[in-house]
Design a protein around this motif. Structure first.
Motif, mmCIF file in Angstrom:
data_model
loop_
_atom_site.group_PDB
_atom_site.id
_atom_site.type_symbol
_atom_site.label_atom_id
_atom_site.label_comp_id
_atom_site.label_asym_id
_atom_site.label_seq_id
_atom_site.Cartn_x
_atom_site.Cartn_y
_atom_site.Cartn_z
ATOM 1 N N ARG A 325 0.817 -1.204 0.000
ATOM 2 C CA ARG A 325 0.000 0.000 0.000
ATOM 3 C C ARG A 325 0.857 1.264 0.000
ATOM 4 O O ARG A 325 0.478 2.310 -0.521
ATOM 5 C CB ARG A 325 -0.910 0.004 1.226
ATOM 6 C CG ARG A 325 -2.034 1.034 1.171
ATOM 7 C CD ARG A 325 -2.733 1.134 2.523
ATOM 8 N NE ARG A 325 -3.142 -0.170 3.015
ATOM 9 C CZ ARG A 325 -4.284 -0.770 2.690
ATOM 10 N NH1 ARG A 325 -5.116 -0.164 1.864
ATOM 11 N NH2 ARG A 325 -4.587 -1.950 3.176
ATOM 12 N N GLY A 326 2.066 1.157 0.556
ATOM 13 C CA GLY A 326 2.943 2.313 0.623
ATOM 14 C C GLY A 326 3.479 2.792 -0.717
ATOM 15 O O GLY A 326 4.071 3.874 -0.798
ATOM 16 N N SER A 350 1.648 -7.133 -2.303
ATOM 17 C CA SER A 350 0.792 -7.554 -1.201
ATOM 18 C C SER A 350 -0.655 -7.577 -1.694
ATOM 19 O O SER A 350 -0.964 -7.104 -2.795
ATOM 20 C CB SER A 350 0.932 -6.585 -0.022
ATOM 21 O OG SER A 350 0.389 -5.316 -0.378
ATOM 22 N N GLY A 381 7.155 -0.704 1.285
ATOM 23 C CA GLY A 381 5.858 -0.145 1.646
ATOM 24 C C GLY A 381 4.854 -1.185 2.068
ATOM 25 O O GLY A 381 3.652 -1.007 1.872
ATOM 26 N N SER A 383 3.347 -3.265 5.284
ATOM 27 C CA SER A 383 3.320 -3.168 6.744
ATOM 28 C C SER A 383 3.703 -4.478 7.422
ATOM 29 O O SER A 383 4.359 -4.482 8.458
ATOM 30 C CB SER A 383 1.929 -2.725 7.212
ATOM 31 O OG SER A 383 0.959 -3.699 6.839
ATOM 32 N N ASN A 402 10.335 0.833 4.901
ATOM 33 C CA ASN A 402 9.063 1.388 5.340
ATOM 34 C C ASN A 402 9.325 2.633 6.182
ATOM 35 O O ASN A 402 10.291 2.665 6.950
ATOM 36 C CB ASN A 402 8.283 0.350 6.153
ATOM 37 C CG ASN A 402 6.799 0.637 6.204
ATOM 38 O OD1 ASN A 402 6.386 1.693 6.696
ATOM 39 N ND2 ASN A 402 6.002 -0.291 5.697
ATOM 40 N N ASP A 404 7.384 3.656 8.537
ATOM 41 C CA ASP A 404 6.871 3.412 9.881
ATOM 42 C C ASP A 404 7.821 2.478 10.623
ATOM 43 O O ASP A 404 7.905 1.283 10.326
ATOM 44 C CB ASP A 404 5.476 2.796 9.811
ATOM 45 C CG ASP A 404 4.886 2.513 11.190
ATOM 46 O OD1 ASP A 404 5.491 2.941 12.194
ATOM 47 O OD2 ASP A 404 3.828 1.854 11.257
ATOM 48 N N GLU A 406 7.548 1.195 13.414
ATOM 49 C CA GLU A 406 6.844 0.192 14.215
ATOM 50 C C GLU A 406 6.131 -0.850 13.349
ATOM 51 O O GLU A 406 5.384 -1.682 13.874
ATOM 52 C CB GLU A 406 5.815 0.882 15.120
ATOM 53 C CG GLU A 406 6.392 1.930 16.048
ATOM 54 C CD GLU A 406 7.419 1.342 17.000
ATOM 55 O OE1 GLU A 406 7.205 0.193 17.454
ATOM 56 O OE2 GLU A 406 8.426 2.012 17.281
ATOM 57 N N ALA A 407 6.356 -0.830 12.047
ATOM 58 C CA ALA A 407 5.672 -1.769 11.159
ATOM 59 C C ALA A 407 6.061 -3.211 11.504
ATOM 60 O O ALA A 407 7.235 -3.506 11.736
ATOM 61 C CB ALA A 407 6.028 -1.472 9.701
#
Length: 442
Positions: A325-326, A350, A381, A383, A402, A404, A406-407
Motif C-alpha cells: 500500500r505504501g 501484497s 511499503g 506493513s 518502510n 513506519d 513500528e511496522a
C-alpha cells in the motif's frame, strides 16, 4: 445400633488451564464440555467457569498437548490419598472399553505417504518438498516413508521419489490415469489406503491436490487440514498440523486423534526442497487400478496450458521485490521493476496492492496468494500483516523498507530501512547498477 458410615465419594476436581501450554487448536475443549463451562478468549485459549465444571475430564482427554489438568482442594487431595492407600492391594480396574477400541483401531495404521502429483509425466516440485518433510515425520514415528505415483508411463517418477527420500513407492500405471480425473484417482487412492492403511497422507495444496484430498478424506471419513505451514509429531504420535486461522490472525494447530489416516495439504515452497540422492533405491509395489475407463463419467478432450508460458513464475524466483500500500499508485511500481531487473528478479505485491489493481493477482504474495522462498525478498511499503508474512517469512534474506519504524514487517526482516522508499529505492537501484558496471569492467 449405629448407622453405617458411607464411604466418601471420589472427588472429581475442576478443570484448570496450565500456563503457556495452550496452542489454540480450535476450541476442542469447548466442544467437548457437556455443561458449557468453557468459553474461548480472543487468543483461542479456554476460560473455565469453575462453578459450572462437573469434573467429567472430557476437556482434559481431548486436549492434544495436555494444556488442561484437574485441580483439587486440599481436602479433596486428602480423600484421594486415603482412597489410594485403601485400594493399594486391590486389582487394577479394567481399561476403558472405548479407549481400548480406539487404540486398537489406530494401531492398525502405519507409515507416512506422500502423493506425487504429476502432469504429462512431470512431477510437481511440491511433491519432492513434501518427501523432505515426510522423512522427518517418518523418523519421528519410526515408520517407513512411502510415495504414491499414479498415471500412465510414469514409472520413471519412482526413481525420482527414491532420490528424494522415499523407501517404497506404490505405483498405479494405466491409461485410465493418464489425465487427472477426480473419480478415477479417488477410487484408486482409496483402494490403496484401505489395503495398506497409512497413518499420514500428505499432498500439495495445488488445484489437483486440493480437489483429490477433499474427496478422499470424505470417502474415508477422516480429517483433512488444508494449507498447512507446519507439520510435526506430538508425544502421543499424532500429526500436529499448523495453519493460519481466523482470517490469518492466529496460527492454529489441529490434531486428528481419533481417525486415520491423518491428511494434510501443504502449499508449494512452504517446505524446503530436500537434497537429491541419485544412488538411492527402494521397493516398487505395483498395484492394479480398480477402475475402468467406461466407469468414469468425465472424459478429457483437450488440455490448455495456463498462460501459454508467458506468466512470471513468482513462486520460483530467487529475487523478489514486492510493493504494498505504501507504493501509493500503480505507476510507482515502475521503480520496483527497475530494481528487480538489476537483481535479475521479479516484482511481487501484497494483497492490498493487488486489490487496488496495481499488480495482477498472479503476483500476490501471502496467505491468499503465492508462498515464496527466494534468496532475497525486498518488501517496499508493506506493513507486514500476518496474511502476508505467511507467504514470505521463509525467505533466506528479508529486506524491509518502510517509513513506519513500528511496522510488523521489521520483526521478520533481516535488514530494515526506515525512511522514504521513493528516495531509497532509486538510490539502491543506481548503486547496484554502478557495482555491476564496475564488476563487468573488472
Amino acid at each position: 445400633m449405629t448407622d453405617a458410615v458411607k464411604p466418601p465419594k471420589k472427588p472429581r476436581g475442576k478443570a484448570r488451564l496450565l500456563e503457556n501450554k495452550c496452542i489454540a487448536c480450535g476450541a476442542r475443549c469447548q466442544s467437548a464440555c457437556p455443561v458449557d463451562a468453557i468459553q474461548m478468549n480472543d487468543a483461542g485459549e479456554p476460560i473455565i467457569d469453575a462453578s459450572r465444571c462437573i469434573g467429567c475430564v472430557k476437556c482434559v482427554k481431548v486436549c492434544p498437548v495436555q494444556a488442561l489438568e484437574m485441580a483439587f482442594t486440599p481436602e479433596e487431595l486428602r480423600i484421594l490419598q486415603e482412597m489410594a492407600a485403601s485400594s493399594a492391594g486391590a486389582e487394577p480396574s479394567e481399561e476403558d472399553a472405548e479407549e481400548a477400541a480406539l487404540r486398537k483401531k489406530l494401531a492398525a495404521y502405519s507409515g507416512v505417504w506422500v502423493f506425487v502429483e504429476q502432469t504429462e509425466g512431470e512431477a510437481a516440485k511440491v511433491s519432492w518438498e513434501l518427501l523432505g518433510k515426510g522423512r522427518e515425520l517418518a523418523q519421528a514415528r519410526k515408520c517407513p516413508l512411502c510415495a504414491v505415483v499414479m498415471g500412465e508411463g510414469v514409472e520413471k517418477l519412482c526413481d525420482q521419489a527414491f532420490g528424494y527420500g522415499a523407501e517404497k513407492v506404490y505405483l498405479m500405471d494405466a491409461p485410465v490415469l493418464r489425465h487427472y480425473r477426480t473419480e478415477a484417482y479417488q477410487k484408486s487412492l482409496c483402494a490403496l489406503v484401505e489395503k495398506y492403511k497409512p497413518e499420514v497422507i500428505l499432498m500439495g495444496a495445488t488445484g489437483l491436490g486440493r480437489d483429490l484430498a477433499g474427496v478422499v478424506a470424505t470417502v474415508l471419513a477422516t480429517g483433512l487440514t488444508a494449507d498447512c505451514t507446519g507439520l510435526s509429531i506430538d508425544d502421543k504420535g499424532n500429526l500436529m498440523q499448523t495453519r493460519p486461522a481466523f482470517g490469518g490472525n492466529i496460527m492454529a494447530t489441529i490434531v486428528c486423534d481419533k481417525f486415520r489416516p491423518q491428511m494434510s495439504t501443504v502449499r508449494p515452497h512452504v517446505m524446503p526442497m530436500p537434497d537429491f540422492d541419485a544412488q538411492a533405491r527402494g521397493e516398487i509395489v505395483r498395484e492394479p487400478v480398480p477402475v475402468a475407463e467406461d466407469q468414469v463419467m468425465v472424459k478429457v478432450l483437450d488440455i490448455l496450458m495456463d498462460g501459454g508460458g508467458s506468466k512470471v513464475d513468482i513462486a520460483g524466483a530467487e529475487f523478489i521485490v514486492s510493493g504494498g500500500r505504501g507504493m501509493m499508485a500503480k505507476e510507482n511500481f515502475a521503480m520496483l521493476e527497475e530494481l528487480a531487473e538489476v537483481l535479475g528478479g521479479v516484482v511481487g505485491a501484497s494483497r492490498s496492492a493487488v486489490d487496488a489493481g496495481w499488480m495482477p493477482p498472479d503476483r500476490q504474495v501471502g496467505q491468499t496468494g503465492k508462498t515464496v522462498r527466494p534468496k532475497v525478498y525486498i518488501a517496499c511499503g508493506i506493513s507486514g500483516a500476518i496474511q502476508h508474512l505467511v507467504g514470505m517469512q521463509d525467505s533466506d534474506v528479508v529486506i524491509a523498507i518502510n517509513r513506519d519504524a513500528e511496522a510488523p514487517i521489521f520483526e521478520v526482516a533481516s535488514y530494515g530501512l526506515v525512511g522514504d522508499l521513493f528516495k531509497i529505492i532509486p538510490a539502491l537501484t543506481n548503486k547496484l547498477r554502478a557495482l555491476k558496471a564496475a564488476r563487468s569492467k573488472a
